[in-house]
Structures are given as structure tokens and as C-alpha cells.
Design an enzyme around this catalytic site. Structure first.
Site, short mmCIF file in Angstrom:
data_model
loop_
_atom_site.label_atom_id
_atom_site.label_comp_id
_atom_site.label_asym_id
_atom_site.label_seq_id
_atom_site.Cartn_x
_atom_site.Cartn_y
_atom_site.Cartn_z
N LYS A 95 0.90 -1.33 -0.09
CA LYS A 95 0.08 -0.14 0.11
C LYS A 95 0.79 1.08 -0.03
O LYS A 95 0.53 2.24 -0.31
CB LYS A 95 -1.10 -0.07 1.19
CG LYS A 95 -1.96 -1.20 0.84
CD LYS A 95 -2.98 -1.35 1.90
CE LYS A 95 -4.13 -2.01 1.66
NZ LYS A 95 -3.75 -3.70 1.68
C1 LIG Z 1 -4.37 -4.59 1.23
C2 LIG Z 1 -3.54 -5.94 1.11
C3 LIG Z 1 -4.10 -7.03 0.29
C4 LIG Z 1 -5.23 -6.79 -0.62
O1 LIG Z 1 -5.42 -5.82 -1.62
P1 LIG Z 1 -6.71 -5.20 -2.38
O2 LIG Z 1 -6.31 -3.83 -3.12
O3 LIG Z 1 -7.53 -4.89 -0.78
O4 LIG Z 1 -7.34 -6.12 -2.73
C5 LIG Z 1 -3.19 -7.94 0.19
N1 LIG Z 1 -2.00 -8.33 0.90
C6 LIG Z 1 -1.49 -7.30 1.61
C7 LIG Z 1 -0.38 -7.46 2.18
C8 LIG Z 1 -2.29 -6.12 1.83
O5 LIG Z 1 -1.83 -5.07 2.67
#
Ligand SMILES: *Cc1c(COP(=O)(O)O)cnc(C)c1O
Length: 519
Positions: A127
Site C-alpha cells: 500500500k
Molecule cells: C491490502 C492488502 C491486500 C489486498 O489488497 P486489495 O487491494 O485490498 O485487494 C493483500 N495483501 C496485503 C499485504 C495487503 O496489505
């Protein structure tokens, strides 16, 4: 002009700056742009391009009202010196992942599998790629919202309070992006007891004069739904506006979160070209550990922008609502919620699915609005058969039980000497389960978090003796595997806890109001 409008109606339109400022459309829909895909990114030139080059090109296409100078500045500020890899999102070759569907058939065709590591940013989760960018986009969007000389005291720009619900990783990445950002406050809600110890400490130790962090009694879906209600609360909006504040979102419902994620699909392709794994034009599969459907949706945007994507594989954990949807066309959140070792995927309402439904239904706002109304009222909807067929042409899926997640971490460590976190492991398992798409020349697994964010689950999976303390687990893991924990995680142990509020779901709106007005 490429304007954005809601997935649920074309009644209002917004520039991309306005859409980023606002986050969610007033009718509860998500902002989409009908021009998506009308201009494309030239794939033949990718091999010579840096991450920064690709980011500028992709952002300019999707955020056309930002000037080239603004985009270039955002890219520099977001990615110069903030990521521990010069590639920003480095790709490394794993080798062949055995597949149950092709086993013994003589079919290989699956090419080599590579891992796209998205976790080299300041909080060790994917993120960061978007949340290092969003505050920069937001700052320029705000600047555009006031007259050129609008920073004088007589006409202050409205300040923005970012309100975000997190299943674990968004919260810290948003805090890292927005802490002490001028003109912004940030409030993060996380589900009490449903994030890893390391994730919780990452948030509760966050410093910054504009920062609020609060645990919620409930799960992520409850918190996310409450945040959507907070955005729709006109009376609250008016009280905040009188005090000079507007609310916005850092969740992947914000187009400013989504767009930066499109970039790394192209960057992965560029690295495959440079490595000689593929030739320009070859099709590639991407396998994406999925929760809110933001990451994999960005892959679909990349495909619409011209990236040769054979298939997008949606990987889920035990909360396999997306697997059921993608196989049957019925979305049904009326099911038990499981707390797993992959908390960022413990989601029953995947918000960004709404954008996918919009595009694959050919922009049918009425259909999307009625499906979302049904979801809100009954927790369930079913898409028409022809729409399901179009969805299945693009998306494949698989899910991993907790045992399968542990087995995948173990298998990957044993056969490739590569340590994965539990989210990435759901994707590895999916690659074992889903047959390679015909014509695909390479498979890319998106690695979404550092294994050191989940040291206990990872250490247990590879058969190490683990102790009570997550930081001791980090040490055990490091010693046994010869890998190194990211410094920003190891140092959490000594950081002072600065936030310890806990509220019920009903208390969230009041918390936001108080937190905003005290700034
Ligand atoms: C947020 C997240 C996901 C999922 O991603 P989305 O965009 O919500 O589908 C998968 N793995 C990790 C480590 C995350 O932080």
C-alpha cells in the site's frame, strides 16, 4: 475532457482532482472515467523506461487535469529515496511453480514464475506504492480548489481530514503518507484484535501533530461500512465545513489510490522484457492476493491501457467470497467471518468490485446501482449470466485455507529458498491451483507484504520453534533463513505507544468529529 462520474449514475461529473479530493461520490458510488482505455501506453517502449518514466505516463493518462509538471513532482516526491529498491517494485525470478491442473499432462507452457515485490516502501506493505503518492496528489488537488493567491488568511483553503478504515496495512501506510502533511489531518480505524501485533504497533506508535488512531470493536467490514456512512452524513459534513474542514478517503475507493497501482503492472512487464523472459506483445498472467479488490482492479486498468494481460488470478484466503462470486456469479456476504494469518485479505465486502462491474457491464450505471442496493439491503446480489461470462474471460480465482497458506510458505521456502508472507502465500497457492492461461508466456505473483510483518505465521510455517513475542519470532526467522528484517519493523519494539482509544462502531462518527475539530 476525461471526466469522472459515479459508478451508479452519470448525473454529476468531476475532474480527477475533484474526484481525489472527494474520495467517494455523493450517491455512495465510486468514481470511474469512461475514457479509460481510449488512449494506451506503448508497450514496445517499456524496456527502456524507468519506474518514474512509466509512472509519469500512466498517471498523465488517468489524471488528465494535472499538469505534466505536477505529475513529475508527485512522482519524484513519492518515489525518490522512499523505497529501498532502485526499481521501486523489483521483480525476481522464482522458477517453476508446480501446477495441479497440468500435472502429468505433458503441458507445461507455464513459463517461469516471477515475484513482483511491492513491499520495499516505508511500512513494508504494497500500500506504500499508492499511499506515498496520494498525499502529493491531494496537495495539488487542494491547491487547485482555491484561487491562485488563496493561501492568504482571508480565504483559507478547506483542510482535508482523511478518514480510513484498515484491515491492517492501509492504516500504517496512510499514516506514513499523511503524517504532518500540510492542510491535512488523518484518522485511522482498525478492528481491535484482528490485525497482527506488528501491524498494530506500527499504527499505535505513529507520531505526528495531525494523526489520530483508534481501535474499533468490530471487524473490517463493519468499520468500512461505518466510514462510508460517515462520508454520506450531510449534517456532519456541514458542521465540519463550518469549521473549514472536508472529509476524504485514503482507501482504495479513492481514484488517487488506485491509479498509482496501475504503474507497477507495466513496471513488471518492463522488467520481464529487460530480463529477456518475454518479447514485447507477449501475454502475461498476474496473480494477486486480494481483499478489497483494489490491487487486482489496477491490473485490469493496466489491461485496458494496453498491457498484454492473459489473465488476472484473484487469490483469496478463507474469506472466499470472491472465489464464490467469480465461479457462480452470486455475491453473498452472509457467511461467517474468519480471522486469518492474512488479515489484510479478511474482507467480505470488496468495494472495488463495483468498478469492475461498471466497466465489464459496458458502463451500466442502473445495473450497478441496483446490485449495490441489493448488497446493502440483503447482503447478496447475482449478476446476469452474460456479465459473469465476460468477468470470467478476464479473472480466474482460487483460495487458500490456513493449512494451505502454511504449506505454500513451506513449499516455496523449500523449493525456491524464497520467504513469503501469508498474503503472498495465498497467491502462490493459487498459482499451484489455476492452470496457466493458454498463450501466456510468464506468470507474475504480486508479493504484497514483507514476511517480517507476520513473523510468527511465517516462522511456524517453515517449522521453526516460535515464542510468545513477535519480535523474538523476527530474530528466530532471521537467524534460520539468513534474511534481514526491515529496520522500521525491528525498531517498533522500542517505540512508545501514542494511541490507545477504542470505540464501538456507533462511536466512530463522533470520534472523527472530535478529532477534526481539535486540530
Ligand atoms: C491490502 C492488502 C491486500 C489486498 O489488497 P486489495 O487491494 O485490498 O485487494 C493483500 N495483501 C496485503 C499485504 C495487503 O496489505
Amino acid at each position: 475532457m476525461n471526466l469522472y462520474h459515479s459508478t451508479r449514475s452519470r448525473a454529476i461529473s468531476r475532474t480527477s482532482k475533484e474526484a481525489i479530493r472527494e474520495g467517494l461520490a455523493p450517491d455512495g458510488g465510486l468514481y470511474v472515467c469512461d475514457a479509460l482505455g481510449s488512449e494506451r501506453v506503448e508497450v514496445a517502449d517499456l524496456a527502456e523506461q524507468s519506474y518514474h518514466d512509466i509512472a509519469r505516463a500512466v498517471l498523465q493518462l488517468l489524471l488528465p487535469d494535472y499538469t505534466a509538471d505536477e505529475i513529475a513532482a508527485c512522482v519524484r516526491e513519492a518515489y525518490d529515496g522512499t523505497f529501498a529498491s532502485p526499481e521501486v517494485t523489483p521483480l525476481l525470478t522464482l522458477g517453476t511453480v508446480p501446477n495441479v491442473m497440468t500435472k502429468g499432462t505433458g503441458v507445461t507452457g507455464d513459463g517461469a514464475t516471477s515475484v513482483l515485490e511491492l513491499f520495499h516502501g516505508p511500512t513494508s506493505a504494497f500500500k506504500d506504492v499508492a499511499l506515498q503518492m496520494l498525499p502529493r496528489l491531494m496537495a495539488r488537488a487542494n491547491a487547485g480548489a482555491v484561487p491562485a493567491s488563496g493561501s492568504d488568511a482571508a480565504s483559507p483553503a478547506e483542510r482535508v481530514m482523511i478518514v480510513t478504515a484498515t484491515s491492517g496495512d492501509t492504516g500504517k501506510a496512510a499514516l506514513a503518507g499523511f503524517a504532518d502533511a500540510p492542510g491535512c489531518g488523518i484518522t485511522v480505524f482498525y478492528p481491535e484484535g484482528k490485525v497482527s501485533r506488528v501491524q498494530e504497533l506500527q499504527m499505535t506508535t505513529q507520531a505526528g501533530g495531525n494523526v489520530n488512531v483508534c481501535a474499533v470493536r468490530g471487524n473490517f467490514d463493519d468499520a468500512q461500512s461505518a466510514v462510508k456512512r460517515i462520508f454520506a452524513d450531510r449534517a456532519l459534513a456541514e458542521r465540519l465545513s463550518n469549521a473549514g474542514w472536508t472529509l476524504s478517503s485514503a482507501n482504495s475507493i479513492n481514484v488517487g489510490r488506485l491509479v498509482p497501482q496501475v504503474v507497477y503492472y507495466f513496471a513488471a512487464y518492463a522488467q520481464l522484457l529487460r530480463a529477456g523472459t518475454i518479447k514485447a506483445g507477449d501475454e502475461v498472467e498476474f496473480c494477486v492476493p486480494t481483499g478489497n479488490f483494489g490491487d487486482v482492479l489496477a491490473g485490469y486498468y493496466a489491461k485496458l491501457l494496453g498491457l498484454p494481460v492473459a489473465k488476472l488470478i484473484v487469490a483469496s484466503d478463507t474469506n472466499n467470497v470472491l472465489f464464490d462470486f467469480l465461479t457462480t456469479g452470486v455475491y453473498d456476504r452472509n457467511r461467517p467471518f474468519f480471522t486469518t494469518t492474512s488479515p489484510s485479505m479478511d474482507i467480505l465486502i470488496s468495494s472495488n468490485l463495483e468498478r469492475m462491474l461498471y466497466y465489464l457491464s459496458g458502463g451500466d450505471c442502473e445495473l450497478v446501482a441496483s446490485l449495490m442496493q441489493s448488497l446493502a439491503e440483503t447482503g447478496r446480489y447475482e449478476v446476469p449470466k452474460d456479465l459473469l461470462a465476460r468477468i470470467q474471460e478476464v479473472f480466474a480465482c482460487a483460495w487458500a485455507s490456513e493449512e494451505e497458506v502454511a504449506a505454500a510458505i513451506h513449499a516455496c521456502w523449500e523449493s525456491h529458498g524464497y520467504l513469503m508472507d501469508p498474503h503472498t502465500a495465498c497467491g502462490y497457492h493459487a498459482l499451484e491451483q489455476v492452470a496457466p492461461a493458454p498463450g501466456s508466456r510468464a506468470r507474475v505473483l504480486l508479493s504484497t507484504a514483507s514476511p517480517y510483518k507476520f513473523p510468527r505465521a511465517v516462522a511456524e510455517a517453515i517449522g521453526l520453534d516460535v515464542s510468545e513475542d513477535d519480535f523474538a519470532c523476527m530474530d528466530v526467522l532471521a537467524a534460520a533463513t539468513g534474511t534481514t528484517p526491515p529496520a522500521q519493523l525491528a525498531s517498533l519494539q522500542e517505540a512508545p505507544v501514542l494511541h490507545n482509544d477504542v470505540v464501538d462502531i456507533d462511536g466512530m462518527a463522533g470520534f472523527v468529529e472530535q478529532a477534526t475539530l481539535k486540530l
